[in-house]
Design an enzyme around this catalytic site. Structure first.
Site, short mmCIF file in Angstrom:
data_model
loop_
_atom_site.label_atom_id
_atom_site.label_comp_id
_atom_site.label_asym_id
_atom_site.label_seq_id
_atom_site.Cartn_x
_atom_site.Cartn_y
_atom_site.Cartn_z
CG HIS A 49 60.75 7.96 0.30
ND1 HIS A 49 61.37 6.80 0.69
CD2 HIS A 49 59.85 7.60 -0.64
CE1 HIS A 49 60.86 5.78 0.01
NE2 HIS A 49 59.93 6.24 -0.80
CB SER A 335 58.88 6.53 -5.82
OG SER A 335 59.20 6.60 -4.48
CB CYS A 397 35.38 -4.30 10.40
SG CYS A 397 37.03 -4.97 10.15
CB CYS A 399 39.70 -8.19 11.33
SG CYS A 399 39.10 -9.72 10.63
CB CYS A 439 32.67 -6.66 8.04
SG CYS A 439 34.13 -6.16 7.10
C1 LIG Z 1 54.86 0.54 -6.38
C2 LIG Z 1 54.95 1.98 -5.96
C3 LIG Z 1 55.57 2.34 -4.75
C4 LIG Z 1 55.67 3.67 -4.40
N1 LIG Z 1 56.13 3.99 -3.16
C5 LIG Z 1 56.18 5.30 -2.78
C6 LIG Z 1 56.59 5.65 -1.47
O1 LIG Z 1 56.79 4.79 -0.61
N2 LIG Z 1 56.69 6.96 -1.16
C7 LIG Z 1 56.45 7.95 -2.07
O2 LIG Z 1 56.63 9.11 -1.74
N3 LIG Z 1 56.01 7.65 -3.31
C8 LIG Z 1 55.85 6.35 -3.67
N4 LIG Z 1 55.39 6.01 -4.89
C9 LIG Z 1 55.02 7.08 -5.82
C10 LIG Z 1 53.64 7.64 -5.54
O3 LIG Z 1 52.72 6.63 -5.19
C11 LIG Z 1 53.18 8.35 -6.79
O4 LIG Z 1 54.19 9.23 -7.23
C12 LIG Z 1 51.92 9.17 -6.57
O5 LIG Z 1 50.91 8.38 -5.99
C13 LIG Z 1 51.45 9.71 -7.92
O6 LIG Z 1 50.26 10.42 -7.74
P1 LIG Z 1 49.46 10.94 -9.00
O7 LIG Z 1 48.32 11.69 -8.47
O8 LIG Z 1 50.41 11.61 -9.94
O9 LIG Z 1 49.03 9.63 -9.78
P2 LIG Z 1 47.75 8.58 -9.53
O10 LIG Z 1 47.59 8.38 -8.08
O11 LIG Z 1 48.04 7.47 -10.39
O12 LIG Z 1 46.54 9.45 -10.03
C14 LIG Z 1 46.30 9.70 -11.39
C15 LIG Z 1 44.80 9.74 -11.57
O13 LIG Z 1 44.50 10.14 -12.90
C16 LIG Z 1 43.35 9.44 -13.33
N5 LIG Z 1 43.35 9.45 -14.79
C17 LIG Z 1 44.28 8.94 -15.61
N6 LIG Z 1 43.91 9.13 -16.90
C18 LIG Z 1 42.74 9.79 -16.88
C19 LIG Z 1 41.85 10.25 -17.89
N7 LIG Z 1 42.11 10.08 -19.18
N8 LIG Z 1 40.72 10.87 -17.51
C20 LIG Z 1 40.42 11.06 -16.20
N9 LIG Z 1 41.22 10.62 -15.21
C21 LIG Z 1 42.37 10.00 -15.53
C22 LIG Z 1 43.55 8.05 -12.74
O14 LIG Z 1 42.32 7.34 -12.65
C23 LIG Z 1 44.15 8.36 -11.39
O15 LIG Z 1 43.18 8.46 -10.37
C24 LIG Z 1 55.20 4.67 -5.27
C25 LIG Z 1 54.55 4.32 -6.45
C26 LIG Z 1 54.37 2.98 -6.77
C27 LIG Z 1 53.56 2.62 -7.96
#
Ligand SMILES: Cc1cc2nc3c(=O)[nH]c(=O)nc-3n(C[C@H](O)[C@H](O)[C@H](O)COP(=O)(O)OP(=O)(O)OC[C@H]3O[C@@H](n4cnc5c(N)ncnc54)[C@H](O)[C@@H]3O)c2cc1C
Length: 479
Positions: A49, A335, A397, A399, A439
């Site tokens: 963004h 996000s 793959c 495709c 694949c």
């Molecule tokens: C629909 C959607 C659209 C979005 N679009 C954008 C965008 O276009 N641009 C942008 O900048 N951001 C976007 N975001 C936001 C962005 O994707 C998230 O803010 C970011 O991926 C969060 O990363 P994270 O590591 O905090 O969470 P996650 O990627 O959810 O990682 C958390 C990890 O913790 C692990 N975990 C949870 N509980 C436990 C436990 N008890 N023990 C061990 N492991 C655990 C999970 O398995 C997971 O792997 C979007 C989000 C969504 C859902």
């Protein structure tokens, strides 16, 4: 005893592991899933963004522009797929025009360097397929689409290569404070840690509550998408947003790094953070909304629907704080968390330093990664390449034109790979029109051969998603 245990291997946890791998520390990265990047960091809109919409008084507003710059730098450093498409926020009426002005002002405060309000003619010159009802748009050139799981995996691959330990299938169920350290307890193990980082996405409130008084509550919010076939061509070249609402940036139409078109997401609060189902009713609404901006969108070319779960919270900002001695929350990262992750990681590490973590830089550290994308190699060089390694001469793959060599390389970059989808995320095999229908079995054989596991144990994706259940007939090759 680990110096730092990071809970959660999404983009925030993996970026933190990557940054910490620069220092002379014993770091452990834990995740409950069988691969990194299986939460929000896999299923999202993939946009870096520009920074025009977050409230300047929030961390989201403060980190966004710097995060976008760093993501774009990391594209080079870690060899990540990225398309600098730019974004257009489109206006249909006078109210929308006021919203564009508001976001222009916000963008200036947040430090967005290049922005322009385009009139209808300029908008349609740039994007001829947009609705003729669009009267203006805010153009943000410094934004684009990235491969979000590739960035997360790359952070983890380099971190592991540089000494971070990764342990998967470790669901953290409790954290106990001991005299001078924490005991991080999972369903099967326990780990001692001087410092703990909570990067658990939609479960980050639960992890926080294991060591501190409740301070925020995650409200999981699902967003559903269409992924359209490349047959849609360049129906749009940039990311097309309507004007945002407080809940969502709106239903967008966006090119992907692989030249598909992505449509979505809605925003629906759901009680179960694991419920990634998609529904006909919501997808119909998503499609209708998208067609207001791009009427010629052909949703019949859909090749896949999916949903992602946002870690929205009642705190309404990133929760980046030391919440108990030596316990860092990188929590409630909604996000633009993907864009901001590199900054969240380094700001979090500054807080750990203030808590006394000794950050002694390693004498040698290599933060780079390079991978082969065979279809990008000039045709005249390919024969030489295949001569050196014939695996690059076998297309697995069809495709996406992904070769055996790319799949084998992805299996040996330091992270455990046990599923077809893990290969898809690393090498792209199965991303195309047939979605792995052709694949899949060949990739399954390659995983089993290269990792030494039984083909019966190769999964589709998450733990338990078995593909084969047994042999149907005896081996008759001796007869
Ligand atoms: C629909 C959607 C659209 C979005 N679009 C954008 C965008 O276009 N641009 C942008 O900048 N951001 C976007 N975001 C936001 C962005 O994707 C998230 O803010 C970011 O991926 C969060 O990363 P994270 O590591 O905090 O969470 P996650 O990627 O959810 O990682 C958390 C990890 O913790 C692990 N975990 C949870 N509980 C436990 C436990 N008890 N023990 C061990 N492991 C655990 C999970 O398995 C997971 O792997 C979007 C989000 C969504 C859902």
């Amino acid at each position: 005893m680990f110096d730092v245990v990071i809970i959660g291997a999404g983009i925030v946890g993996c970026a933190t592991a990557y940054e910490l791998s620069k220092y002379d520390l014993d770091v452990l990265l834990l995740d409950k899933e069988n691969d990194v990047s299986l939460g929000a960091s896999r299923a999202n809109t993939a946009i870096v963004h520009g920074g025009y919409d977050p409230d300047p008084n929030t961390l989201m507003g403060k980190y966004n522009v710097e995060g976008a710059k760093r993501c774009i730098e990391l594209v080079e450093t870690l060899d990540i797929e990225f398309k600098k498409s730019g974004s257009l926020i489109v206006a249909f009426d006078d109210d929308d025009l006021k919203t564009l002005d508001k976001y222009y002002e916000r963008g200036l405060i947040n430090g967005v360097e290049q922005m322009e309000i385009l009139d209808a003619e300029e908008v349609h010159q740039r994007e001829p397929n947009l609705s003729k009802d669009i009267i203006a748009a805010l153009w943000i050139p410094e934004s684009g689409v990235i491969n979000p799981w590739e960035l997360t995996i790359a952070f983890a691959e380099v971190a592991v290569r540089e000494g971070v330990k990764l342990s998967l299938n470790q669901n953290v169920i409790n954290i106990e404070k001991q005299d001078d350290h924490y005991l991080v307890i999972t369903e099967t193990d326990q780990f001692e840690a001087k410092y703990v980082v909570n990067a658990a996405g939609v479960y980050s409130d639960k992890i926080h509550n294991m060591v501190a008084e409740p301070a925020f509550k995650i409200n999981p919010t699902r967003g559903q998408y269409f992924l359209l076939d490349r047959a849609n061509g360049e129906v749009v070249k940039s990311v097309i947003f309507p004007c945002p609402t407080p809940l969502t940036k709106g239903i967008l139409v966006s090119p992907t790094i692989h030249d598909n078109i992505l449509v979505g997401p809605d925003a629906q609060a759901i009680p179960d953070a694991e419920d990634t189902s998609t529904t006909r009713e919501v997808l119909d609404q998503v499609g209708e909304e998208a067609k207001k901006s791009v009427p010629s969108l052909d949703l019949r070319t859909n090749i896949r629907n999916y949903s992602g779960i946002r870690a929205n919270s009642d705190y309404n900002d990133f929760f980046v704080k030391i919440s108990a001695p030596n316990f860092l929350d990188l929590a409630a990262i909604k996000s633009p968390g993907l864009t901001c992750a590199p900054v969240i990681a380094t700001e979090g590490i500054k807080l750990l330093k203030d808590e006394g973590l000794d950050l002694k830089e390693k004498e040698e550290w290599d933060g780079t990664r390079k991978i082969v994308r065979f279809k990008e190699i000039p045709v005249e060089e390919r024969a030489k390449f295949i001569k050196k390694n014939p695996e690059y001469g076998r297309v697995i793959c069809r495709c996406e034109h992904i070769t055996e060599g790319e799949i084998v390389a992805a299996l040996h970059r330091g992270l455990p790979v046990v599923s077809l989808d893990a290969v898809k995320r690393r090498a792209g095999a199965g991303m195309g029109r047939c979605q792995g229908g052709f694949c899949g079995p060949r990739v399954q054989e390659i995983i089993a051969r290269e990792t030494g596991i039984s083909p019966l144990d190769v999964l589709q994706n998450r733990s338990g998603s078995y593909i084969l259940i047994g042999e149907t007939k005896e081996d008759s090759s001796d007869n």
